[in-house]
Write an enzyme that holds these catalytic residues in place. Structure first.
Site, PDB file in Angstrom:
ATOM      1  N   SER A  25       0.987  -1.222  -0.034  1.00  0.00           N
ATOM      2  CA  SER A  25       0.087  -0.219  -0.007  1.00  0.00           C
ATOM      3  C   SER A  25       0.817   1.435  -0.056  1.00  0.00           C
ATOM      4  O   SER A  25       1.621   1.465   0.848  1.00  0.00           O
ATOM      5  CB  SER A  25      -0.778  -0.142   1.476  1.00  0.00           C
ATOM      6  N   GLY A  26       0.601   2.193  -0.806  1.00  0.00           N
ATOM      7  CA  GLY A  26       1.239   3.461  -0.741  1.00  0.00           C
ATOM      8  C   GLY A  26       0.918   4.179   0.278  1.00  0.00           C
ATOM      9  O   GLY A  26       1.915   4.850   1.028  1.00  0.00           O
ATOM     10  N   LEU A  27      -0.243   4.137   0.741  1.00  0.00           N
ATOM     11  CA  LEU A  27      -0.645   5.009   2.170  1.00  0.00           C
ATOM     12  C   LEU A  27       0.073   4.311   3.272  1.00  0.00           C
ATOM     13  O   LEU A  27       0.854   4.916   4.100  1.00  0.00           O
ATOM     14  CB  LEU A  27      -2.112   4.865   2.214  1.00  0.00           C
ATOM     15  N   ASP A  59       0.962  10.441   1.806  1.00  0.00           N
ATOM     16  CA  ASP A  59       0.654   9.415   0.816  1.00  0.00           C
ATOM     17  C   ASP A  59       0.545  10.406  -0.457  1.00  0.00           C
ATOM     18  O   ASP A  59      -0.518  10.740  -1.021  1.00  0.00           O
ATOM     19  CB  ASP A  59      -0.698   8.821   1.124  1.00  0.00           C
ATOM     20  N   ASP A  69       0.806  -0.746  -5.126  1.00  0.00           N
ATOM     21  CA  ASP A  69       0.280   0.483  -5.297  1.00  0.00           C
ATOM     22  C   ASP A  69       1.164   1.475  -5.995  1.00  0.00           C
ATOM     23  O   ASP A  69       2.103   2.193  -5.290  1.00  0.00           O
ATOM     24  CB  ASP A  69      -0.476   0.872  -3.999  1.00  0.00           C
ATOM     25  N   ASP A 104       0.589   4.198  -7.280  1.00  0.00           N
ATOM     26  CA  ASP A 104      -0.060   5.548  -7.546  1.00  0.00           C
ATOM     27  C   ASP A 104      -0.509   5.916  -9.081  1.00  0.00           C
ATOM     28  O   ASP A 104      -1.122   5.119  -9.580  1.00  0.00           O
ATOM     29  CB  ASP A 104       1.068   6.414  -6.806  1.00  0.00           C
ATOM     30  N   GLU A 106      -3.526   4.245 -10.799  1.00  0.00           N
ATOM     31  CA  GLU A 106      -4.468   5.032 -10.611  1.00  0.00           C
ATOM     32  C   GLU A 106      -4.719   6.133 -11.798  1.00  0.00           C
ATOM     33  O   GLU A 106      -3.728   6.748 -11.821  1.00  0.00           O
ATOM     34  CB  GLU A 106      -4.819   5.309  -9.222  1.00  0.00           C
ATOM     35  N   LYS A 155      -0.047  12.548  -6.690  1.00  0.00           N
ATOM     36  CA  LYS A 155      -1.410  12.217  -6.200  1.00  0.00           C
ATOM     37  C   LYS A 155      -1.756  12.416  -4.855  1.00  0.00           C
ATOM     38  O   LYS A 155      -0.784  13.077  -4.063  1.00  0.00           O
ATOM     39  CB  LYS A 155      -1.281  10.647  -6.470  1.00  0.00           C
ATOM     40  N   ASN A 159      -4.260  11.098  -1.584  1.00  0.00           N
ATOM     41  CA  ASN A 159      -5.008   9.967  -1.218  1.00  0.00           C
ATOM     42  C   ASN A 159      -6.392  10.098  -1.537  1.00  0.00           C
ATOM     43  O   ASN A 159      -6.964  11.161  -1.446  1.00  0.00           O
ATOM     44  CB  ASN A 159      -4.765   9.558   0.370  1.00  0.00           C
ATOM     45  N   SER A 160      -7.363   9.007  -1.919  1.00  0.00           N
ATOM     46  CA  SER A 160      -8.556   8.951  -2.507  1.00  0.00           C
ATOM     47  C   SER A 160      -9.511   9.519  -1.418  1.00  0.00           C
ATOM     48  O   SER A 160     -10.557   9.906  -1.794  1.00  0.00           O
ATOM     49  CB  SER A 160      -8.985   7.623  -3.077  1.00  0.00           C
ATOM     50  N   ARG A 203      -6.626   1.237 -12.102  1.00  0.00           N
ATOM     51  CA  ARG A 203      -7.525   1.376 -11.192  1.00  0.00           C
ATOM     52  C   ARG A 203      -8.483   2.966 -11.478  1.00  0.00           C
ATOM     53  O   ARG A 203      -7.891   3.875 -12.050  1.00  0.00           O
ATOM     54  CB  ARG A 203      -6.744   2.235  -9.841  1.00  0.00           C
ATOM     55  N   HIS A 257     -12.632   1.660  -7.258  1.00  0.00           N
ATOM     56  CA  HIS A 257     -12.494   2.209  -6.108  1.00  0.00           C
ATOM     57  C   HIS A 257     -13.672   2.958  -5.563  1.00  0.00           C
ATOM     58  O   HIS A 257     -14.374   3.723  -6.633  1.00  0.00           O
ATOM     59  CB  HIS A 257     -11.213   2.853  -5.794  1.00  0.00           C
TER      60      HIS A 257
HETATM   61  C1  SPV Z   1      -3.227   2.336  -0.494  1.00  0.00           C
HETATM   62  O1  SPV Z   1      -3.508   1.464   0.098  1.00  0.00           O
HETATM   63  O2  SPV Z   1      -2.480   3.463  -0.608  1.00  0.00           O
HETATM   64  C2  SPV Z   1      -4.331   2.614  -1.465  1.00  0.00           C
HETATM   65  C3  SPV Z   1      -5.862   2.476  -1.161  1.00  0.00           C
HETATM   66  O3  SPV Z   1      -4.036   3.341  -2.521  1.00  0.00           O
HETATM   67  S1  SPV Z   1      -6.637   3.797  -0.542  1.00  0.00           S
HETATM   68  O4  SPV Z   1      -5.922   4.202   0.589  1.00  0.00           O
HETATM   69  O5  SPV Z   1      -7.774   3.263  -0.516  1.00  0.00           O
HETATM   70  O6  SPV Z   1      -6.652   4.702  -1.664  1.00  0.00           O
HETATM   71 MG    MG Z   2      -2.439   4.334  -2.673  1.00  0.00          MG
END
Ligand code: SPV
Ligand code: MG
Length: 553
Positions: free
Chosen positions: A57-59, A69, A96, A98, A125, A131, A133-134, A169, A200
């Site tokens: 996971s990027g986060l 992130d 991930d 990004d 994505e 980026k 975070n979503s 994504r 997502h």
């Molecule tokens: C991550 O885990 O970094 C993701 C998923 O990209 S989210 O945080 O839901 O965007």
């Molecule tokens: Mg991410």
């Protein structure tokens, strides 16, 4: 005709590559699961828990690095983390990626590097670099569809393994563009070569995800991330033919909670006892790090440094003849030029790689307390002799051993000669014993008659065996004096142990000295040998010895 049974044994197949493994998860008929990890140890824990794949996971990786992130960690820094994760595990990683770290060109290079490091696939994505975070803000701008399709194509054209996967994504639902846009984008990305679509959503329920899955109708594998709609029963995802479910950030969140709790508690309590049972053991860390494997490898690859024999030092007696000097401690602790006698002995032994040293204490045992030594006590030292003292160290009588009185000093060279000498039980015997002290009655002497006398001739060094040993031998037959130092081979140690046991059984152990023990061994045809030495030793029995000892050093 009888059927002939095939006798060919199946050839073991190598495990599928991590690329293949990830692809199989994507295309499998079952709903599969990826667990979030963000470094080597969390990846190992995910694997150990039974997951078949990892979501890098990027986060979480950003959080673990202490940054946002928002592409604050560079892509090569992320790559470094991924390398540790991949090295630590056998299951595949979907990273991930990004937005692909830039345009199509950055994506190409990232894909190559991921392939080179055995990362199973990348998810990109359709947002803009850098980026966000979503789950932050509303209506984040989306990438141009064609530009994003070019990025997917560039990635597919650069992959160095045919099974490497690119998951595209779709952020249209999160950015508020609606279902139609989401489906349009997903289809465009599929046509551009994406191996799967990650759809997502940040809704609290799975409604739009389930609608998408229905409309998509299994055109290609679909991946979902139910972080916000976590209450949806997993069976609903299965029923909707979800290909892969990602548990996206639960290891980092669990560790943050755990670390915060333990840090606060230790800070508050200024004490570790409260948390000890709540946290993983240090041994658990060693196990996760596979320290056993390293120990095995060390055996295979490191040169074997043969450790020396162990040593048993008999130091139970007071040393009455030294009078007031032994009032407060036994003679092994008498100071000889600034160091207790025993410490000098220990350093001599250490120099010959003898590290396992056991001392049998008796008189004023609490004063015999040098570090890095094993102690056993003969609490009956007043009423027993040397053999009983040695018997107290029975558990150390195994393997090759050096046996020594605790009150002797000898030149260093004698020890390697003794250790290297052949024989199961070898006594160092001073051939120049008559010169040691002009007064034959000044010492109690352990006299030895060998199978032949000492000779100075260079070639004349065949084995000499002990014929007799004792304090009352006829001087005409004496060939030397035992200096209080002996070597036992593993077999010799067993033999000595057996003899001590026999003496104990007969009731003769308590009164026996070592002369008696060796005499019995000789009588019992044990291999008891003589190593002749010529002076260069002394024992500290009386004040004159002590004076000599100061000079000797
Ligand atoms: C991550 O885990 O970094 C993701 C998923 O990209 S989210 O945080 O839901 O965007
Ligand atoms: Mg991410």
């Amino acid at each position: 005709m009888r059927a002939i049974k095939s006798e060919t044994t199946p050839i073991p197949q190598p495990a599928p590559s991590k690329f293949r493994q990830l692809r199989e998860l994507l295309v499998s008929a079952e709903t599969e699961f990826l667990m979030e990890a963000h470094n080597g140890i969390s990846a190992k824990i995910a694997e150990e828990s039974g997951f078949k794949g990892i979501w890098a996971s990027g986060l979480s990786i950003s959080a673990a690095l202490g940054v946002r992130d928002s592409n604050e960690a560079s892509w090569t820094q992320v790559l470094e983390v991924l390398e540790f994760m991949a090295d630590a595990t056998k299951i595949p990683i979907l990273v991930d990626g990004d937005t692909g770290y830039g345009n199509f060109n950055n994506m190409r290079r990232a894909v190559q590097k991921l392939c080179q490091r055995g990362i199973g696939g990348i998810c990109i994505e359709d947002k803009l670099f850098p980026k966000t975070n979503s789950f932050i803000g509303e209506g984040q701008p989306l990438a141009d569809i064609d530009e994003f399709c070019g990025k997917i194509k560039a990635g597919k054209d650069s992959q160095e393994d045919p099974d490497f996967s690119i998951v595209a994504r779709v952020e249209a639902l999160i950015s508020g563009w609606g279902m139609e846009e989401a489906l349009k984008r997903a289809e465009a990305y599929r046509k551009a070569g994406a191996d799967g679509i990650l759809i997502h959503s940040k809704r609290r329920d799975a409604q739009e995800i389930l609608t998408f899955l229905k409309e998509w109708a299994n055109r290609s594998p679909v991946v979902i991330v139910p972080t916000t709609y976590y209450k949806t029963p997993t069976q609903e995802f299965r029923d909707a033919k979800t290909s892969v479910v990602i548990w996206a950030n639960h290891n980092i969140r669990a560790s943050i909670a755990a670390m915060r709790e333990v840090s606060r508690r230790i800070q508050r309590e200024q004490y570790l006892g409260g948390v000890e049972d709540e946290i993983a053991t240090v041994d658990d860390i060693f196990r996760l790090a596979e320290n056993d494997e390293l120990a095995q490898a060390e055996k295979r690859y490191l040169p074997t440094t043969k450790s020396g024999p162990r040593a048993i030092i008999l130091a139970a007696s007071r040393g009455n003849e030294l009078g007031g000097l032994t009032e407060h401690h036994p003679k092994c602790m008498i100071d000889i030029r600034g160091q207790p006698l025993l410490r000098r002995m220990v350093s001599t032994l250490n120099e010959e790689k003898i590290r396992e040293i056991a001392v049998v204490r008796g008189y004023k045992k609490e004063t015999v307390n040098l570090p890095s030594i094993d102690y056993v006590d003969n609490d009956r030292y007043m009423v027993t002799g040397e053999a009983a003292t040695l018997a107290c160290a029975e558990k150390f009588l195994k393997g090759e051993c050096v046996l020594s009185y605790g009150d002797i000093l000898f030149r260093h060279y004698i020890l390697p000669l003794l250790i290297e000498s052949e024989g199961d039980i070898v006594l160092a015997v001073d051939a120049l014993w008559r010169e040691r002290d002009p007064d034959p009655h000044s010492h109690v002497r352990d006299l030895v008659q060998g199978s032949r006398a000492f000779k100075t001739h260079y070639l004349d060094d065949g084995p000499v065996t002990v014929q007799r040993i004792g304090r009352d031998l006829d001087e005409d037959n004496v060939h030397g004096e035992w200096i209080g130092l002996a070597k036992l081979s593993a077999k010799g140690a067993e033999r000595v142990k057996a003899e001590l046991a026999a003496m104990r059984a007969e009731g003769s152990l308590d009164r026996a000295d070592l002369n008696m023990l060796f005499s019995r061994l000789v009588a019992g045809s044990a291999d008891v040998r003589v190593l002749y030495v010529t002076g260069h030793w002394l024992d500290v029995d009386n004040a004159t010895d002590l004076e000599n000892a100061q000079k000797f050093l």
